[in-house]
Design a protein around this motif. Structure first.
Motif, PDB file in Angstrom:
ATOM      1  N   ASN A 170      39.774  36.916  25.538  1.00  6.41           N
ATOM      2  CA  ASN A 170      39.216  37.447  24.299  1.00  6.41           C
ATOM      3  C   ASN A 170      39.768  38.818  23.926  1.00  6.41           C
ATOM      4  N   ASP A 175      35.164  48.290  29.874  1.00  7.99           N
ATOM      5  CA  ASP A 175      34.958  48.525  31.299  1.00  7.99           C
ATOM      6  C   ASP A 175      34.020  47.469  31.835  1.00  7.99           C
ATOM      7  N   VAL A 208      32.531  34.741  35.738  1.00  7.01           N
ATOM      8  CA  VAL A 208      31.919  35.959  36.321  1.00  7.01           C
ATOM      9  C   VAL A 208      32.634  37.238  35.929  1.00  7.01           C
ATOM     10  N   GLY A 209      33.841  37.111  35.373  1.00  4.77           N
ATOM     11  CA  GLY A 209      34.562  38.330  34.973  1.00  4.77           C
ATOM     12  C   GLY A 209      35.830  38.570  35.786  1.00  4.77           C
ATOM     13  N   GLU A 211      38.962  37.807  35.045  1.00  7.63           N
ATOM     14  CA  GLU A 211      40.053  38.337  34.221  1.00  7.63           C
ATOM     15  C   GLU A 211      39.786  39.806  33.863  1.00  7.63           C
ATOM     16  N   ASN A 317      38.474  30.163  41.140  1.00  4.02           N
ATOM     17  CA  ASN A 317      37.035  29.916  41.299  1.00  4.02           C
ATOM     18  C   ASN A 317      36.803  28.813  42.330  1.00  4.02           C
ATOM     19  N   LYS A 364      29.198  43.286  20.927  1.00  3.78           N
ATOM     20  CA  LYS A 364      30.556  42.747  20.893  1.00  3.78           C
ATOM     21  C   LYS A 364      30.652  41.566  19.913  1.00  3.78           C
ATOM     22  N   ARG A 394      30.206  34.207  30.751  1.00  2.29           N
ATOM     23  CA  ARG A 394      30.737  33.472  29.597  1.00  2.29           C
ATOM     24  C   ARG A 394      29.641  32.602  28.990  1.00  2.29           C
ATOM     25  N   LYS A 476      36.529  27.094  29.368  1.00  3.18           N
ATOM     26  CA  LYS A 476      37.411  27.643  28.359  1.00  3.18           C
ATOM     27  C   LYS A 476      38.041  26.455  27.645  1.00  3.18           C
TER      28      LYS A 476
HETATM   29  N1  LIG Z   1      30.917  42.986  34.042  1.00  2.36           N
HETATM   30  C1  LIG Z   1      31.140  42.607  32.782  1.00  2.36           C
HETATM   31  N2  LIG Z   1      30.881  43.445  31.777  1.00  2.36           N
HETATM   32  C2  LIG Z   1      31.094  43.071  30.499  1.00  2.36           C
HETATM   33  N3  LIG Z   1      31.582  41.881  30.111  1.00  2.36           N
HETATM   34  C3  LIG Z   1      31.878  41.005  31.075  1.00  2.36           C
HETATM   35  C4  LIG Z   1      31.671  41.327  32.463  1.00  2.36           C
HETATM   36  N4  LIG Z   1      32.078  40.285  33.196  1.00  2.36           N
HETATM   37  C5  LIG Z   1      32.486  39.345  32.327  1.00  2.36           C
HETATM   38  N5  LIG Z   1      32.386  39.767  31.059  1.00  2.36           N
HETATM   39  C6  LIG Z   1      32.751  38.993  29.841  1.00  2.36           C
HETATM   40  O1  LIG Z   1      32.460  37.627  30.139  1.00  2.36           O
HETATM   41  C7  LIG Z   1      33.491  36.766  29.659  1.00  2.36           C
HETATM   42  C8  LIG Z   1      34.082  35.986  30.816  1.00  2.36           C
HETATM   43  O2  LIG Z   1      34.816  36.871  31.653  1.00  2.36           O
HETATM   44  P1  LIG Z   1      36.219  36.475  32.285  1.00  2.36           P
HETATM   45  O3  LIG Z   1      37.046  35.696  31.320  1.00  2.36           O
HETATM   46  O4  LIG Z   1      36.819  37.708  32.861  1.00  2.36           O
HETATM   47  O5  LIG Z   1      35.673  35.511  33.438  1.00  2.36           O
HETATM   48  P2  LIG Z   1      36.471  34.623  34.495  1.00  2.36           P
HETATM   49  O6  LIG Z   1      35.827  34.819  35.796  1.00  2.36           O
HETATM   50  O7  LIG Z   1      37.930  34.940  34.382  1.00  2.36           O
HETATM   51  O8  LIG Z   1      36.170  33.139  33.980  1.00  2.36           O
HETATM   52  P3  LIG Z   1      36.957  31.767  34.323  1.00  2.36           P
HETATM   53  O9  LIG Z   1      36.729  31.461  35.763  1.00  2.36           O
HETATM   54  O10 LIG Z   1      36.315  30.774  33.443  1.00  2.36           O
HETATM   55  O11 LIG Z   1      38.387  32.013  33.995  1.00  2.36           O
HETATM   56  C9  LIG Z   1      34.516  37.658  28.974  1.00  2.36           C
HETATM   57  O12 LIG Z   1      34.259  37.663  27.593  1.00  2.36           O
HETATM   58  C10 LIG Z   1      34.254  39.029  29.565  1.00  2.36           C
HETATM   59  O13 LIG Z   1      34.604  40.053  28.658  1.00  2.36           O
END
Ligand SMILES: Nc1ncnc2c1ncn2[C@@H]1O[C@H](COP(=O)(O)OP(=O)(O)OP(=O)(O)O)[C@@H](O)[C@H]1O
Ligand SMILES: [Mg+2]
Length: 492
Positions: A170, A175, A208-209, A211, A317, A364, A394, A476
């Motif tokens: 996205n 942070d 979980v975040g 990326e 994951n 956001k 997500r 996704k």
């Molecule tokens: N600690 C956080 N603070 C703010 N926003 C967060 C946080 N963690 C995740 N997000 C938001 O949640 C969404 C998912 O995060 P991200 O894409 O990093 O997850 P992921 O673990 O890579 O997911 P996947 O396993 O599906 O690829 C994104 O829009 C991200 O900005």
């Protein structure tokens, strides 16, 4: 700015550098912006080579010296430089030949040509051949520094456009939010490792975040101005992967009409983020291992070895150790990747972060959609806290987006705006108890049948709309598309 005092190129430059000592109006400390920038200075005059080298080092550049074209080519092949500062007239191999030999191999290398008096026409030719700039002797070091700064800035822009987020991400550079012990630990691990070149394996459930953590590492590293190149290993068909990672030479195969840089080369001097690494096909795992060990690669159809100065981040994951045990993932590669693991806890284990996350996500989404900011009522927040969020942040983000739409003009989100899932008791199982017969089951077949059933149901509810089905399944869109591709093999 004061008038530049023309210098005779050799001894006088040396004397001049010592006398003036520094940039006008720019304290010496500003040179720290050039820290980690590597210059190869090619100059046959020993005195000028040494004095210019010293001056550049004073501005924090890492400087390597070469006294002729052949030595320059040898050094460029052995190391990774940002800038090649070369005299036009060199014994043996000329500056022009050095430029031509390196242009295709190292398109990111900035070439600045130093010319003698009256050589401007040649310099202009060099720019047509791909040099970034030229500077005529005699020159002041501030002139040279300005040109270097300009060329680095141009490259930063090129890199920036290259690291633009892909459609699957996205593009947020926020942070990491969260003050729970679990998130504090994640943030501590990020700050311990960010400034190093250490390979990091980011682990955690979907959404979980991972990326976001990868971006936080890159953005807090000395490589932050260089590209962060993300490759979703689950979204690239395996027959295209090698080309995607390593690029190809012009003419490597019938359709290869142009030289194409692979993702590793695109990430040179920066960071590569290998997302969903467990999907890397076995035949490429060995090649990745070689990149990790040797920090070099070859383009498809190429015979030259390209040196790489990259930081590698990977995420998954899935349980990679299990995949190693089942033989699907190379053990040696696993150890190479698992140098510094960061595990991100699922949202259900850090629900105290919700009061921080929810307003942030509301802001956001509303900003993105250009609608007035909405707040959440306490009752709705209680529902959010009660639910377990298997799709993590997500899923939370998607639920809030839906609630914002349902709330219409209303400024506050009510429990009724939230998806029905949030009102269901947390432990409601989605499927009945499973019995395993004495003869056992075919685990992989059953799991893939269940996956197929979920996707079919998701698409049915979403009336065939794939983006909507991806939202429902908390996947996704690219992940759903890849799964669909696998479920419906193209007829041969
Ligand atoms: N600690 C956080 N603070 C703010 N926003 C967060 C946080 N963690 C995740 N997000 C938001 O949640 C969404 C998912 O995060 P991200 O894409 O990093 O997850 P992921 O673990 O890579 O997911 P996947 O396993 O599906 O690829 C994104 O829009 C991200 O900005
Ligand atoms: Mg991800």
């Amino acid at each position: 700015m004061r008038d530049p005092v023309p210098l005779s190129p050799h001894k006088t430059l040396d004397t001049h550098l010592k006398l003036k000592g520094d940039f006008v109006g720019k304290p010496m400390s500003q040179g720290s912006q050039f820290k980690d920038q590597r210059i190869l200075l090619v100059e046959d005059d020993a005195e000028l080579r040494s004095s210019l080298g010293t001056a550049l080092r004073e501005f924090s550049f890492e400087v390597d010296l070469a006294e002729d074209g052949l030595e320059a080519i040898r050094k460029i092949k052995q190391s990774v430089y940002d800038i090649l500062l070369t005299d036009l007239r060199l014994p043996g191999l000329s500056g022009e030949e050095v430029l031509c030999q390196t242009r295709e191999l190292y398109p990111d290398l900035i070439v600045i040509v130093v010319t003698g008096y009256g050589d401007v026409r040649n310099a202009v030719n060099m720019m047509k051949l791909g040099a970034a700039d030229y500077i005529q002797k005699p020159f002041l070091k501030e002139e040279l520094l300005l040109r270097i700064e300009k060329a680095l800035e141009e490259r930063r822009w090129r890199w920036h456009s290259r690291s633009l987020p892909q459609p699957s991400s996205n593009g947020e550079f926020v942070d990491l939010l969260g003050e729970s012990p679990g998130m504090q630990q994640v943030k501590a691990r990020v700050s311990q490792v960010a400034s190093l070149r250490t390979t990091v394996l980011i682990l955690g459930e979907t959404g979980v975040g991972k990326e976001l953590v990868a971006r936080a590492i890159h953005n807090n590293s000395p490589r932050k101005d260089a590209p962060l190149v993300t490759v979703n290993c689950g979204a690239i068909p395996s027959n295209l992967m090698e080309d995607e990672f390593f690029g190809h030479e012009k003419g490597a195969f019938t359709d290869a009409q142009q030289l194409r840089l692979g993702r590793f080369e695109q990430a040179n001097r920066g960071t590569i983020f290998l997302d969903e690494i467990s999907n890397m096909p076995p035949e490429l795992q060995g090649k990745l291992l070689r990149v990790l060990q040797e920090r070099e690669c070859q383009r498809v159809g190429g015979s030259q070895t390209i040196r790489l100065d990259i930081r590698i981040l990977a995420a998954t994951n899935t349980n990679l150790e299990e995949r190693v045990q089942s033989g699907a993932f190379r053990e040696d590669l696993f150890y190479r990747l698992n140098v510094f693991p960061i595990w991100i806890p699922p949202l259900r284990e850090r629900k105290e972060d919700l009061p921080l996350l929810v307003p942030h996500l509301l802001q956001k989404i509303c900003a993105r959609e250009g609608i007035p900011l909405k707040q959440i009522t306490q009752e709705a927040m209680k529902d959010l806290i009660r639910y377990d969020w298997p799709g993590n942040i997500r899923q939370l983000e998607n639920a809030l987006e839906m609630a914002i739409i349902l709330a219409g003009e209303r400024e506050y989100l009510l429990p009724g705006d939230l998806p029905a899932l949030c009102h269901r008791p947390a432990e409601t199982p989605l499927f009945p108890n499973i019995g395993i017969p004495p003869e056992g089951v075919d685990f992989h077949r059953l799991v893939s049948e269940f996956e197929k059933a979920l996707i079919t149901e998701g698409l049915k509810i979403a009336q065939g709309k794939r983006s909507k089905a991806a939202t429902l399944l908390n996947l996704k869109r690219t992940t759903l598309l890849e799964k669909l591709r696998r479920l419906q093999p193209t007829p041969s």
